[in-house]
Motif scaffolding. Sequence first.
Motif, short mmCIF file in Angstrom:
data_model
loop_
_atom_site.label_atom_id
_atom_site.label_comp_id
_atom_site.label_asym_id
_atom_site.label_seq_id
_atom_site.Cartn_x
_atom_site.Cartn_y
_atom_site.Cartn_z
N ASP A 112 -3.59 0.84 12.51
CA ASP A 112 -4.75 0.37 11.74
C ASP A 112 -4.33 -0.21 10.40
O ASP A 112 -4.81 -1.27 9.98
CB ASP A 112 -5.74 1.52 11.53
N TRP A 113 -3.42 0.48 9.71
CA TRP A 113 -2.96 -0.03 8.42
C TRP A 113 -2.15 -1.31 8.60
O TRP A 113 -2.24 -2.23 7.77
CB TRP A 113 -2.15 1.04 7.68
N ALA A 116 0.85 -1.19 0.00
CA ALA A 116 0.00 0.00 0.00
C ALA A 116 0.88 1.23 0.00
O ALA A 116 2.01 1.21 0.50
CB ALA A 116 -0.93 0.02 1.22
N TRP A 174 4.63 -1.51 3.54
CA TRP A 174 3.84 -0.42 2.98
C TRP A 174 4.49 0.91 3.26
O TRP A 174 5.37 1.02 4.10
CB TRP A 174 2.40 -0.45 3.48
N VAL A 199 0.19 5.05 1.26
CA VAL A 199 -0.80 5.84 2.00
C VAL A 199 -0.23 7.25 2.21
O VAL A 199 0.93 7.40 2.59
CB VAL A 199 -1.13 5.20 3.37
N ARG A 222 -4.68 -3.99 8.97
CA ARG A 222 -5.41 -4.21 7.72
C ARG A 222 -4.58 -4.98 6.70
O ARG A 222 -5.08 -5.88 6.00
CB ARG A 222 -5.83 -2.86 7.14
N ASP A 244 -5.24 9.47 3.78
CA ASP A 244 -5.67 9.26 5.17
C ASP A 244 -5.46 10.56 5.94
O ASP A 244 -4.32 10.99 6.16
CB ASP A 244 -4.87 8.11 5.80
#
Length: 247
Positions: free
Chosen positions: A140-141, A50, A151, A52, A144, A82
Motif C-alpha cells: 500500500d505504501w 516517508a 521510504w 513509517v 501511495r 501504521d
Amino acid sequence: MTTVLLVRHGLTALTGKLLLGWTPGVGLDERGLAQAKAVAGRLAKVPLDAVVSSPLDRCAQTAAEIAAVGPDGAARPAVALDDRIGECHYGDWTGQELATLAKDPLWKVVQAHPSAVTFPGPQGEALRDTQARGVAAVRDWNARLGPDATWLLCSHGDVIRAIVTDALGMHLDMYHRVNVDPCSLTVIRYTETRPFVLRVNDLGGTVDDLLPKPKEAAAEDEAGTEAADGAASESVVGGGAGVFTPA
C-alpha cells in the motif's frame, strides 16, 4: 522501482528476556537509543519520502531518531504510524519470559511450522496473518508513494522477517532462517515484476548505493533501461558487477 528500508527497533531493557508483543510503555533503553542514533547517522544522507513506524514505543522512538536527521539538515517527513506493521499479537504469551515459553509444546510448532501457529487466547494472532498485514502495508505504501520513492519502515523482528520471506518467495515456515537484529538495516527494492532483496540484517558500513545518483548517471541508467526493454526488473545473469565505491 520503490526502495524500502526496513529497520528493526533498538534494544529495550526487556529485549531477549520477555516476549513483549504489544505490551505498552516499553521504550528504548540507553543501548537502544544509542543504536537508533547510530542508524540515523548512517542513513542521514539518504533522502526518504516517508518514515513509517509501528505504533509501539520502541519503534516510534527509533523512527523519530531517524526522522530527525536528514540530508543537509533538511527536515524529513513526520513519522507516520501504521498498526499493520505492529508486532504480532502473541495473545496469552504476551509479557511472559522466553525461557518459560520455550517449555510450552507450542514453542516447537512455532519453530518448525510457524504458518500453522495461532497464538493462544482471545487476542492471539496467526503468524500468517501477521505476514499478510505486514506485506499489505508495504504494498500500500509503495503504491501511495510511487515507483521512484525511497521510504523507511520501522518495525519488529518477526514482522520484518515475514516481509523478507515474502520478498524472497519463501514459504513462511522458513522465516526463522532470516535473522533481524536490533537496529539492523534490511533493504528491498520492488519492481513491476518482482522484489529484489538488497540487504538483510546489515549492521554497519557504507550506504552509498542508496544515495540518489548524479543527473548524468541517472540519465545514462534511464537510457540503458529503455534499450534493455525493462532491464530494471531483470536479474543479471552471472550476478553482475554490483556497486563499487573507491576507498
